[in-house]
Design a protein around this motif. Structure first.
Motif, PDB file in Angstrom:
ATOM      1  N   ALA A  57       0.840  -1.198   0.000  1.00  0.00           N
ATOM      2  CA  ALA A  57       0.000   0.000   0.000  1.00  0.00           C
ATOM      3  C   ALA A  57       0.877   1.251   0.000  1.00  0.00           C
ATOM      4  O   ALA A  57       0.604   2.214  -0.734  1.00  0.00           O
ATOM      5  CB  ALA A  57      -0.921   0.002   1.216  1.00  0.00           C
ATOM      6  N   VAL A  58       1.956   1.261   0.791  1.00  0.00           N
ATOM      7  CA  VAL A  58       2.876   2.415   0.806  1.00  0.00           C
ATOM      8  C   VAL A  58       3.466   2.622  -0.590  1.00  0.00           C
ATOM      9  O   VAL A  58       3.542   3.748  -1.104  1.00  0.00           O
ATOM     10  CB  VAL A  58       4.015   2.189   1.828  1.00  0.00           C
ATOM     11  CG1 VAL A  58       5.032   3.326   1.746  1.00  0.00           C
ATOM     12  CG2 VAL A  58       3.451   2.098   3.227  1.00  0.00           C
ATOM     13  N   MET A  59       3.878   1.522  -1.192  1.00  0.00           N
ATOM     14  CA  MET A  59       4.473   1.605  -2.533  1.00  0.00           C
ATOM     15  C   MET A  59       3.484   2.213  -3.529  1.00  0.00           C
ATOM     16  O   MET A  59       3.850   2.978  -4.410  1.00  0.00           O
ATOM     17  CB  MET A  59       4.834   0.206  -3.060  1.00  0.00           C
ATOM     18  CG  MET A  59       6.096  -0.388  -2.522  1.00  0.00           C
ATOM     19  SD  MET A  59       7.528   0.615  -2.884  1.00  0.00           S
ATOM     20  CE  MET A  59       7.486   0.689  -4.633  1.00  0.00           C
ATOM     21  N   MET A  60       2.215   1.805  -3.335  1.00  0.00           N
ATOM     22  CA  MET A  60       1.207   2.200  -4.334  1.00  0.00           C
ATOM     23  C   MET A  60       0.890   3.694  -4.300  1.00  0.00           C
ATOM     24  O   MET A  60       0.357   4.236  -5.272  1.00  0.00           O
ATOM     25  CB  MET A  60      -0.096   1.401  -4.109  1.00  0.00           C
ATOM     26  CG  MET A  60      -0.014  -0.009  -4.678  1.00  0.00           C
ATOM     27  SD  MET A  60       0.200   0.060  -6.442  1.00  0.00           S
ATOM     28  CE  MET A  60       1.572  -0.988  -6.687  1.00  0.00           C
ATOM     29  N   VAL A  61       1.225   4.358  -3.165  1.00  0.00           N
ATOM     30  CA  VAL A  61       0.954   5.794  -3.067  1.00  0.00           C
ATOM     31  C   VAL A  61       1.650   6.544  -4.210  1.00  0.00           C
ATOM     32  O   VAL A  61       1.134   7.504  -4.759  1.00  0.00           O
ATOM     33  CB  VAL A  61       1.447   6.327  -1.698  1.00  0.00           C
ATOM     34  CG1 VAL A  61       1.379   7.849  -1.656  1.00  0.00           C
ATOM     35  CG2 VAL A  61       0.608   5.729  -0.584  1.00  0.00           C
ATOM     36  N   ILE A  62       2.812   6.053  -4.549  1.00  0.00           N
ATOM     37  CA  ILE A  62       3.602   6.763  -5.556  1.00  0.00           C
ATOM     38  C   ILE A  62       3.107   6.548  -6.985  1.00  0.00           C
ATOM     39  O   ILE A  62       3.319   7.372  -7.863  1.00  0.00           O
ATOM     40  CB  ILE A  62       5.073   6.331  -5.420  1.00  0.00           C
ATOM     41  CG1 ILE A  62       5.953   7.004  -6.481  1.00  0.00           C
ATOM     42  CG2 ILE A  62       5.240   4.861  -5.647  1.00  0.00           C
ATOM     43  CD1 ILE A  62       6.725   8.084  -6.030  1.00  0.00           C
ATOM     44  N   VAL A  63       2.390   5.431  -7.211  1.00  0.00           N
ATOM     45  CA  VAL A  63       2.074   5.073  -8.598  1.00  0.00           C
ATOM     46  C   VAL A  63       1.138   6.084  -9.295  1.00  0.00           C
ATOM     47  O   VAL A  63       1.458   6.543 -10.392  1.00  0.00           O
ATOM     48  CB  VAL A  63       1.530   3.632  -8.682  1.00  0.00           C
ATOM     49  CG1 VAL A  63       1.007   3.331 -10.078  1.00  0.00           C
ATOM     50  CG2 VAL A  63       2.634   2.657  -8.325  1.00  0.00           C
ATOM     51  N   PRO A  64      -0.017   6.465  -8.663  1.00  0.00           N
ATOM     52  CA  PRO A  64      -0.916   7.377  -9.402  1.00  0.00           C
ATOM     53  C   PRO A  64      -0.254   8.697  -9.838  1.00  0.00           C
ATOM     54  O   PRO A  64      -0.397   9.075 -11.006  1.00  0.00           O
ATOM     55  CB  PRO A  64      -2.064   7.608  -8.426  1.00  0.00           C
ATOM     56  CG  PRO A  64      -2.009   6.460  -7.505  1.00  0.00           C
ATOM     57  CD  PRO A  64      -0.581   6.063  -7.390  1.00  0.00           C
ATOM     58  N   PRO A  65       0.460   9.420  -8.924  1.00  0.00           N
ATOM     59  CA  PRO A  65       1.072  10.669  -9.409  1.00  0.00           C
ATOM     60  C   PRO A  65       2.022  10.450 -10.591  1.00  0.00           C
ATOM     61  O   PRO A  65       1.984  11.215 -11.576  1.00  0.00           O
ATOM     62  CB  PRO A  65       1.866  11.197  -8.208  1.00  0.00           C
ATOM     63  CG  PRO A  65       1.460  10.406  -7.051  1.00  0.00           C
ATOM     64  CD  PRO A  65       0.739   9.199  -7.503  1.00  0.00           C
ATOM     65  N   ILE A  66       2.820   9.406 -10.520  1.00  0.00           N
ATOM     66  CA  ILE A  66       3.751   9.161 -11.624  1.00  0.00           C
ATOM     67  C   ILE A  66       2.994   8.863 -12.907  1.00  0.00           C
ATOM     68  O   ILE A  66       3.353   9.323 -13.995  1.00  0.00           O
ATOM     69  CB  ILE A  66       4.729   8.011 -11.290  1.00  0.00           C
ATOM     70  CG1 ILE A  66       5.740   8.515 -10.262  1.00  0.00           C
ATOM     71  CG2 ILE A  66       5.449   7.517 -12.544  1.00  0.00           C
ATOM     72  CD1 ILE A  66       6.999   7.713 -10.194  1.00  0.00           C
ATOM     73  N   ALA A  67       1.893   8.101 -12.779  1.00  0.00           N
ATOM     74  CA  ALA A  67       1.112   7.763 -13.972  1.00  0.00           C
ATOM     75  C   ALA A  67       0.569   9.030 -14.625  1.00  0.00           C
ATOM     76  O   ALA A  67       0.652   9.205 -15.837  1.00  0.00           O
ATOM     77  CB  ALA A  67      -0.025   6.820 -13.600  1.00  0.00           C
TER      78      ALA A  67
END
Ligand SMILES: Nc1ncnc2c1ncn2[C@@H]1O[C@H](COP(=O)(O)OP(=O)(O)O)[C@@H](O)[C@H]1O
Ligand SMILES: [Mg+2]
Length: 483
Positions: A57-67
């Motif tokens: 879940a922590v890792m996933m925080v970064i995915v949407p902004p980068i996308a």
């Protein structure tokens, strides 16, 4: 042809070499990379969730902004790359045109200006490339930084979780390894989709071939039926406004008319470089639009005022007339076209290089090679577009002899100004204001008081006696002959 009127050749050449390269890369490299990335990130992500849902879940925080950023970045880069490709096309265009016509450039001593022009365009491409470099620097730098920050965050949280014995050191290690694995595949996935769509779009144009019919026995009756036509690049000025005429097989039709009257346009329409906006062009009663284009063009031959030769040997240039022709056929055609003697006078004979656009041959020699090429093609319908207009009297004689052999047993449309050529035809058609003005034998038309054709011929004779020396077949002689 509409397309070629609006796209310059340099630009097209750049597309051929640069853009197809891009499509090729997209389809081969990108597709396999993309599928691999997809498989890898799915598998890696599942393992991460399996090891620790909380850390995932922590890792996933970064995915949407980068996308989101990568979508914006992708659009920006696409626009930039379109501009860069365009500027590259312009560069090729300038270079190709100027180098191709280097004699003109040198004659006007414009080398320095042309260099400057080229330099300006190189600077433009350089500027665009700098922008692209800057954009990708910021994007990949930013993405890398946020990726690393996330790894640090996971390490910190994971360290705490190990201390509170929520997970083991081994699990944290494998989680981190999976993260690296998924991270690299996601990077690959971001560029995959847009690149892939670009490739799909570009390749679509390749598959627009149509299935058309052919005629069993082509006799060669040509009919223009109420043809209205304007060039698509100049749609408001109609060249033809209801052109009607018929040519029978085995007939030589001479087309006369003032310069710019649309004589060459008739040839373009017959070859279907363009289609008329209204009316029909029929061959043996069939609309040529219903025919298989390649089949039809194989049956129409054209010899024009400025014969186009390609850089290569004389043999190659003649053989261009029909694919699969044998050297023997090439020689026979050359013989018939009155080429053989001058070709044999060259040390390399048929293997003589003609230079770019045939620059090392005289006008009459090029013209005869073009005739040999047309003879080899053996078309049912032959168009001669001012084929002898640019020649001096002697080479005209040799070319005319070759043309006479070429015109036997075909439907011939000859566009000419010379009274001698006009008088030698079976029928003359005179164009006026986009219509068929007059049609009849040369003698008939010359007899008509106030006739369009007659006044055209008279103007020509006045022009000739003022400026040029009178040619052997001057009109006054021919009027006699016509009668
Ligand atoms: N590719 C083209 N695009 C737009 N206009 C053209 C094109 N080719 C010729 N034209 C125009 O069409 C008219 C007829 O041209 P053309 O058939 O070459 O005349 P002709 O051969 O009788 O001298 C001219 O006004 C010419 O400027
Ligand atoms: Mg013309």
């Amino acid at each position: 042809m509409t397309f070629f009127d609006t796209h310059r050749s340099g630009d097209l050449i750049s597309r051929l070499s640069a853009d197809t390269n891009l499509v090729g890369r997209t389809l081969s490299g990108n597709l396999s990379d993309g599928l691999r990335s997809l498989a890898m990130s799915t598998a890696g992500l599942s393992m991460m969730v399996y090891v620790s849902g909380k850390l995932t879940a922590v890792m996933m925080v970064i995915v949407p902004p980068i996308a989101i950023v990568s979508v914006i970045y992708g659009r920006y880069v696409k626009e930039l790359s379109r501009k860069t490709q365009g500027a590259l096309g312009d560069i090729t265009k300038v270079a190709e045109e100027r180098i191709g016509n280097i004699r003109t450039v040198q004659a006007f001593t414009r080398e320095k200006d042309e260099q400057d022009r080229y330099d300006t365009q190189v600077q433009e491409v350089f500027g665009l490339a700098k922008k692209e470099a800057m954009a990708s620097g910021i994007f990949f730098g930013g993405a890398g930084l946020s990726g690393n920050l996330t790894v640090l965050a996971v390490l910190g949280m994971g360290g705490n979780m190990v201390m509170s014995q929520a997970i083991t050191v081994g699990e944290l290690t494998s989680f981190l390894l999976y993260t690296a694995y998924v991270g690299s595949s996601l990077m690959g996935l971001t560029s995959f989709w847009s690149e892939f769509m670009k490739g799909v779009g570009a390749s679509g144009r390749v598959f627009d071939l149509l299935d058309r019919r052919i005629l069993d026995a082509l006799r060669g009756t040509i009919t223009f039926e109420n043809v209205r036509f304007a060039y698509p690049s100049r749609a408001d000025s109609s060249i033809f406004r209801g052109l009607d005429f018929t040519v029978d097989p085995d007939t030589v039709l001479a087309i006369a008319g003032s310069s710019g009257g649309g004589k060459s346009t008739i040839a373009s329409l017959l070859l279907r470089y363009y289609d008329p906006q209204e009316g029909r062009i029929l061959v043996d009663g069939t609309d040529i639009r219903e025919l298989d284009l390649a089949w039809w063009r194989q049956r129409v031959g054209i010899v024009s005022q400025e014969p186009i030769l390609f850089a290569g040997t004389i043999e190659e240039n003649i053989a261009y007339g029909r694919s699969g022709s044998t050297p023997k056929e090439v020689r026979a055609a050359a013989e018939q076209a009155n080429c053989a003697s001058f070709i044999q006078s060259f040390p390399d004979g048929f293997n003589t290089y003609v230079g770019e656009r045939g620059i090392s041959l005289s006008g009459g020699q090029k013209q005869r090679i073009a005739i040999a090429r047309a003879l080899l093609k053996n078309p049912t319908i032959l168009i001669l577009d001012e084929a002898t207009s640019a020649l001096d009297a002697e080479s005209e004689h040799l070319v005319q002899e070759a043309l006479d052999r070429l015109t036997q047993n075909r439907t011939v449309l000859t566009i000419a100004h010379r009274p001698s050529t006009l008088a030698a035809s079976d029928v003359v058609m005179c164009l006026q204001s986009g219509r068929m003005g007059e049609m009849g034998t040369f003698g008939e038309l010359m007899m008509r008081e106030e006739g369009i054709f007659r006044s055209l011929m008279e103007h020509q004779v006045i022009g000739q006696s003022r400026g040029m020396p009178l040619l052997p077949g001057s009109t006054s002689m021919l009027v006699e002959k016509g009668r």
